[in-house]
Design a protein around this motif. Structure first.
Motif, PDB file in Angstrom:
ATOM      1  N   ALA A 145       0.836  -1.397   0.093  1.00  0.00           N
ATOM      2  CA  ALA A 145       0.122  -0.086   0.166  1.00  0.00           C
ATOM      3  C   ALA A 145       0.778   1.161  -0.052  1.00  0.00           C
ATOM      4  O   ALA A 145       1.692   1.175   0.429  1.00  0.00           O
ATOM      5  CB  ALA A 145      -0.852   0.122   0.990  1.00  0.00           C
ATOM      6  N   HIS A 146       0.428   2.401  -0.689  1.00  0.00           N
ATOM      7  CA  HIS A 146       0.872   3.899  -0.709  1.00  0.00           C
ATOM      8  C   HIS A 146      -0.217   4.464  -0.164  1.00  0.00           C
ATOM      9  O   HIS A 146      -1.404   4.406  -0.935  1.00  0.00           O
ATOM     10  CB  HIS A 146       1.619   3.919  -2.052  1.00  0.00           C
ATOM     11  N   ALA A 147       0.037   5.503   0.479  1.00  0.00           N
ATOM     12  CA  ALA A 147      -1.061   6.294   1.088  1.00  0.00           C
ATOM     13  C   ALA A 147      -0.820   7.642   1.329  1.00  0.00           C
ATOM     14  O   ALA A 147       0.258   8.177   1.837  1.00  0.00           O
ATOM     15  CB  ALA A 147      -1.589   5.593   2.268  1.00  0.00           C
ATOM     16  N   ALA A 168       9.135  10.618 -10.806  1.00  0.00           N
ATOM     17  CA  ALA A 168       8.317  11.646 -11.303  1.00  0.00           C
ATOM     18  C   ALA A 168       7.598  11.557 -12.545  1.00  0.00           C
ATOM     19  O   ALA A 168       6.561  12.219 -12.714  1.00  0.00           O
ATOM     20  CB  ALA A 168       9.197  12.839 -11.276  1.00  0.00           C
ATOM     21  N   GLY A 169       8.065  10.603 -13.555  1.00  0.00           N
ATOM     22  CA  GLY A 169       7.337  10.564 -14.678  1.00  0.00           C
ATOM     23  C   GLY A 169       6.280   9.370 -14.786  1.00  0.00           C
ATOM     24  O   GLY A 169       5.804   8.866 -15.735  1.00  0.00           O
ATOM     25  N   PHE A 170       6.132   8.644 -13.604  1.00  0.00           N
ATOM     26  CA  PHE A 170       5.326   7.219 -13.464  1.00  0.00           C
ATOM     27  C   PHE A 170       4.023   7.543 -14.086  1.00  0.00           C
ATOM     28  O   PHE A 170       3.146   6.541 -14.221  1.00  0.00           O
ATOM     29  CB  PHE A 170       5.468   6.762 -12.152  1.00  0.00           C
ATOM     30  N   ILE A 206      -1.266  -3.756  -5.427  1.00  0.00           N
ATOM     31  CA  ILE A 206      -0.848  -2.883  -5.019  1.00  0.00           C
ATOM     32  C   ILE A 206      -2.301  -1.798  -4.803  1.00  0.00           C
ATOM     33  O   ILE A 206      -3.259  -2.105  -5.253  1.00  0.00           O
ATOM     34  CB  ILE A 206      -0.297  -2.113  -6.248  1.00  0.00           C
ATOM     35  N   LEU A 207      -2.137  -1.077  -3.533  1.00  0.00           N
ATOM     36  CA  LEU A 207      -3.316  -0.356  -3.108  1.00  0.00           C
ATOM     37  C   LEU A 207      -2.788   1.101  -3.283  1.00  0.00           C
ATOM     38  O   LEU A 207      -1.910   1.547  -2.383  1.00  0.00           O
ATOM     39  CB  LEU A 207      -3.590  -1.057  -1.904  1.00  0.00           C
ATOM     40  N   LEU A 208      -3.216   1.863  -4.079  1.00  0.00           N
ATOM     41  CA  LEU A 208      -3.006   3.241  -3.886  1.00  0.00           C
ATOM     42  C   LEU A 208      -4.060   4.389  -3.276  1.00  0.00           C
ATOM     43  O   LEU A 208      -5.169   4.338  -3.955  1.00  0.00           O
ATOM     44  CB  LEU A 208      -2.667   3.739  -5.470  1.00  0.00           C
ATOM     45  N   LEU A 209      -3.911   4.653  -2.136  1.00  0.00           N
ATOM     46  CA  LEU A 209      -4.723   5.254  -1.297  1.00  0.00           C
ATOM     47  C   LEU A 209      -4.514   6.796  -1.325  1.00  0.00           C
ATOM     48  O   LEU A 209      -3.737   7.455  -0.690  1.00  0.00           O
ATOM     49  CB  LEU A 209      -4.624   4.852   0.274  1.00  0.00           C
ATOM     50  N   ALA A 217       4.015   7.272  -6.742  1.00  0.00           N
ATOM     51  CA  ALA A 217       4.066   6.793  -5.639  1.00  0.00           C
ATOM     52  C   ALA A 217       4.174   5.251  -5.521  1.00  0.00           C
ATOM     53  O   ALA A 217       4.439   4.534  -4.555  1.00  0.00           O
ATOM     54  CB  ALA A 217       3.100   6.853  -4.622  1.00  0.00           C
ATOM     55  N   ASN A 218       4.080   4.680  -6.714  1.00  0.00           N
ATOM     56  CA  ASN A 218       4.038   3.099  -7.021  1.00  0.00           C
ATOM     57  C   ASN A 218       5.134   2.553  -6.942  1.00  0.00           C
ATOM     58  O   ASN A 218       6.037   2.490  -7.977  1.00  0.00           O
ATOM     59  CB  ASN A 218       3.187   2.837  -8.387  1.00  0.00           C
TER      60      ASN A 218
END
Ligand SMILES: [Zn+2]
Length: 260
Positions: free
Chosen positions: A23-25, A198-200, A152-155, A161-162
């Protein structure tokens, strides 16, 4: 106002019950949550299987007076920051860039953390995943996660942020860097340091077909199967060697990847 029950319902809507997850939050993205970061951790802990978050610690980094060329680092200029470096220790707070949620997790009794002095991960029920990390292979926990069909959890954060996209870059053969970190046993060399993220966000339309997206409070919450993300990202990078790089003229790491 959100409660941790709302969060549990949301995570279950995404179908993540008992699934292993990275996770990223961003806590702030949700708006007001009763109980703050602790409620998010409670909701994740209640729903997911093994789950990890990056608990990276950049203040351990030091720059030697000289080192390998083409390493996206200015050795002379780096010297001035060395006096601010601190040796890694297990309880070192995660870098503020990681957000407050990993910091909240760190205070739970069952929390465990891997030992990389810069690129550690921490989590719950994830001992085997965390144990795979080595100095040479900082993203080994992501390999362990994909082998367990992880998600993958993007909160409330976007693809920049991945962290798994860094693993995709490595698997696609993209240049990795060498960095150095202070530890209680002196300075250690940390190969396999990733490029810039930064380009993701440019990958977003490419992964949308297999991304589950919901709104939770003010936050957009996205869940992606890790394996599908890696396959798509590797294809994109192999097809276009400049894919997912940023456009900042002063970005040393993206410049180095372009030179390759
Ligand atoms: Zn860049």
């Amino acid at each position: 106002m959100l409660t941790f029950n709302d969060l549990i319902v949301a995570f279950e809507t995404l179908g993540l019950q008992k699934k292993p997850v990275i996770a990223h939050a961003s806590l702030r993205s949700f708006g007001f949550i009763e109980g703050g970061a602790d409620s998010v951790v409670t909701g994740l802990n209640h729903t997911l299987g093994a789950f990890i978050m990056p608990t990276h610690t950049y203040k351990t980094m030091v720059t030697p007076a000289s080192g390998p060329a083409n390493n996206a680092i200015n050795y002379a200029r780096g010297q001035q920051w060395n006096r601010l470096s601190e040796p890694f220790y297990t309880d070192m707070p995660a870098d503020p860039m990681m957000g407050v949620i990993p910091e909240s997790m760190r205070h739970w009794p069952e929390f465990q953390r891997s030992m990389h002095p810069i690129l550690s991960f921490g989590g719950f029920r994830a001992e085997k995943i965390l144990q795979t990390q080595t100095l040479e292979n900082p993203f080994a926990p992501l390999r362990a996660l994909v082998e367990s069909d992880g998600w993958i959890l993007l909160l409330g954060v976007d693809q920049t942020a991945n962290t798994s996209l860094h693993f995709a870059e490595k698997l696609a053969g993209r240049r990795q860097f060498i960095r150095w970190a202070l530890t209680e046993n002196g300075t250690v060399t940390c190969p396999g340091f990733p490029g810039c993220s930064a380009g993701f966000q440019a990958i977003e339309p490419e992964v949308r077909p297999f991304t589950k997206t919901i709104k939770v409070g003010n936050a957009t919450v996205q869940a992606l199967p890790l394996r599908a993300l890696l396959i798509r990202a590797i294809e994109i990078i192999k097809k276009d060697k400049y894919a997912l790089l940023c456009n900042r003229s002063d970005c040393e790491r993206c410049a180095e990847v372009r030179k390759m």
